[in-house]
Design a protein around this motif. Structure first.
Motif, PDB file in Angstrom:
ATOM      1  N   LEU A 123       0.819  -1.222   0.000  1.00 59.43           N
ATOM      2  CA  LEU A 123       0.000   0.000   0.000  1.00 59.43           C
ATOM      3  C   LEU A 123       0.849   1.266   0.000  1.00 59.43           C
ATOM      4  O   LEU A 123       0.394   2.316  -0.456  1.00 59.43           O
ATOM      5  N   ASN A 124       2.066   1.176   0.501  1.00 54.46           N
ATOM      6  CA  ASN A 124       2.962   2.336   0.566  1.00 54.46           C
ATOM      7  C   ASN A 124       4.028   2.322  -0.516  1.00 54.46           C
ATOM      8  O   ASN A 124       4.880   3.198  -0.543  1.00 54.46           O
ATOM      9  N   ASP A 125       3.997   1.337  -1.386  1.00 53.72           N
ATOM     10  CA  ASP A 125       5.000   1.194  -2.448  1.00 53.72           C
ATOM     11  C   ASP A 125       4.482   1.900  -3.704  1.00 53.72           C
ATOM     12  O   ASP A 125       3.727   1.326  -4.484  1.00 53.72           O
ATOM     13  N   THR A 126       4.884   3.161  -3.877  1.00 45.33           N
ATOM     14  CA  THR A 126       4.362   3.941  -5.007  1.00 45.33           C
ATOM     15  C   THR A 126       4.751   3.339  -6.354  1.00 45.33           C
ATOM     16  O   THR A 126       3.981   3.418  -7.307  1.00 45.33           O
ATOM     17  N   GLY A 127       5.916   2.726  -6.440  1.00 40.73           N
ATOM     18  CA  GLY A 127       6.317   2.067  -7.684  1.00 40.73           C
ATOM     19  C   GLY A 127       5.375   0.931  -8.029  1.00 40.73           C
ATOM     20  O   GLY A 127       4.963   0.767  -9.189  1.00 40.73           O
ATOM     21  N   TYR A 128       5.010   0.153  -7.023  1.00 40.31           N
ATOM     22  CA  TYR A 128       4.090  -0.970  -7.234  1.00 40.31           C
ATOM     23  C   TYR A 128       2.693  -0.454  -7.595  1.00 40.31           C
ATOM     24  O   TYR A 128       2.067  -0.956  -8.526  1.00 40.31           O
ATOM     25  N   LEU A 129       2.227   0.558  -6.870  1.00 42.57           N
ATOM     26  CA  LEU A 129       0.910   1.137  -7.164  1.00 42.57           C
ATOM     27  C   LEU A 129       0.861   1.693  -8.582  1.00 42.57           C
ATOM     28  O   LEU A 129      -0.130   1.503  -9.301  1.00 42.57           O
ATOM     29  N   ASN A 130       1.934   2.374  -9.002  1.00 41.07           N
ATOM     30  CA  ASN A 130       1.987   2.915 -10.364  1.00 41.07           C
ATOM     31  C   ASN A 130       1.985   1.797 -11.403  1.00 41.07           C
ATOM     32  O   ASN A 130       1.366   1.926 -12.463  1.00 41.07           O
ATOM     33  N   ALA A 131       2.669   0.690 -11.088  1.00 38.41           N
ATOM     34  CA  ALA A 131       2.709  -0.438 -12.018  1.00 38.41           C
ATOM     35  C   ALA A 131       1.330  -1.098 -12.132  1.00 38.41           C
ATOM     36  O   ALA A 131       0.909  -1.477 -13.231  1.00 38.41           O
ATOM     37  N   VAL A 132       0.606  -1.224 -11.017  1.00 40.15           N
ATOM     38  CA  VAL A 132      -0.756  -1.778 -11.064  1.00 40.15           C
ATOM     39  C   VAL A 132      -1.657  -0.830 -11.858  1.00 40.15           C
ATOM     40  O   VAL A 132      -2.476  -1.273 -12.668  1.00 40.15           O
ATOM     41  N   GLU A 133      -1.476   0.470 -11.646  1.00 48.21           N
ATOM     42  CA  GLU A 133      -2.226   1.477 -12.411  1.00 48.21           C
ATOM     43  C   GLU A 133      -1.990   1.287 -13.908  1.00 48.21           C
ATOM     44  O   GLU A 133      -2.927   1.305 -14.713  1.00 48.21           O
ATOM     45  N   SER A 134      -0.738   1.083 -14.279  1.00 46.74           N
ATOM     46  CA  SER A 134      -0.387   0.862 -15.688  1.00 46.74           C
ATOM     47  C   SER A 134      -1.047  -0.400 -16.232  1.00 46.74           C
ATOM     48  O   SER A 134      -1.549  -0.411 -17.371  1.00 46.74           O
ATOM     49  N   GLU A 135      -1.087  -1.449 -15.430  1.00 46.53           N
ATOM     50  CA  GLU A 135      -1.724  -2.695 -15.863  1.00 46.53           C
ATOM     51  C   GLU A 135      -3.233  -2.523 -16.018  1.00 46.53           C
ATOM     52  O   GLU A 135      -3.827  -3.054 -16.951  1.00 46.53           O
ATOM     53  N   LEU A 136      -3.846  -1.775 -15.109  1.00 46.71           N
ATOM     54  CA  LEU A 136      -5.283  -1.511 -15.227  1.00 46.71           C
ATOM     55  C   LEU A 136      -5.579  -0.697 -16.488  1.00 46.71           C
ATOM     56  O   LEU A 136      -6.565  -0.942 -17.182  1.00 46.71           O
ATOM     57  N   THR A 137      -4.711   0.252 -16.792  1.00 46.80           N
ATOM     58  CA  THR A 137      -4.862   1.043 -18.012  1.00 46.80           C
ATOM     59  C   THR A 137      -4.730   0.144 -19.226  1.00 46.80           C
ATOM     60  O   THR A 137      -5.494   0.264 -20.185  1.00 46.80           O
ATOM     61  N   SER A 138      -3.776  -0.782 -19.177  1.00 51.66           N
ATOM     62  CA  SER A 138      -3.585  -1.724 -20.270  1.00 51.66           C
ATOM     63  C   SER A 138      -4.814  -2.614 -20.449  1.00 51.66           C
ATOM     64  O   SER A 138      -5.251  -2.863 -21.568  1.00 51.66           O
ATOM     65  N   LEU A 139      -5.372  -3.087 -19.334  1.00 51.35           N
ATOM     66  CA  LEU A 139      -6.611  -3.879 -19.414  1.00 51.35           C
ATOM     67  C   LEU A 139      -7.727  -3.044 -20.013  1.00 51.35           C
ATOM     68  O   LEU A 139      -8.522  -3.544 -20.808  1.00 51.35           O
ATOM     69  N   ASP A 140      -7.793  -1.763 -19.636  1.00 50.87           N
ATOM     70  CA  ASP A 140      -8.820  -0.863 -20.138  1.00 50.87           C
ATOM     71  C   ASP A 140      -8.691  -0.719 -21.651  1.00 50.87           C
ATOM     72  O   ASP A 140      -9.675  -0.815 -22.387  1.00 50.87           O
TER      73      ASP A 140
END
Length: 131
Positions: free
Chosen positions: A107-124
């Motif tokens: 939850l505090n790992d901004t790199g990980y959160l940004n990577a999940v965000e990128s994957e969600l965008t890719s799924l979108d």
């Protein structure tokens, strides 16, 4: 064949091909009771092999409906909620932590959160909802 049908077919085939790797992730607990995720392909007696799920795997777990019990919709409903901004990568990661698929540190790992965000965008994009 429509481009959207072709993209959907490619996404489904890729999903099936990646499913064994996602299913191979195991959740365990350390001495403090916090969940840790161990990649079963790298199991050894050394605790240094402990790692998060890959960001794609976290996003795909949500897409498949494995986080529904934590309030995250699946499939097109997930993509729609993400597209309209009522669901974020942080929401997905929080749900994965609650489901004990990720450690709370994610939850505090901004790199990980940004990577999940990128994957969600890719799924979108691959889900073809942005048209």
């Amino acid at each position: 064949m429509k481009l959207s049908t072709l993209l959907d077919s490619v996404f489904i085939v890729a999903s099936i091909a990646l499913l064994p790797g996602i299913g191979g992730a195991q959740t365990s607990a350390n001495n403090s009771g916090e969940p840790i995720v161990i990649n079963s392909n790298n199991l050894s007696t050394h605790p240094t092999n402990v790692s998060y799920l890959k960001p794609f795997d976290t996003a795909f777990l949500a897409y498949q409906g494995n986080l529904k019990a934590q309030g995250i919709p699946s499939g097109n409903a997930l993509l729609f909620q993400y597209q309209k901004g009522s669901l974020t990568a942080l929401d997905v990661v929080k749900a994965a932590v609650k489901a004990k698929k990720l450690p709370a540190q994610a939850l505090n790992d901004t790199g990980y959160l940004n990577a999940v965000e990128s994957e969600l965008t890719s799924l979108d994009i691959n889900g073809n909802l942005s048209n």
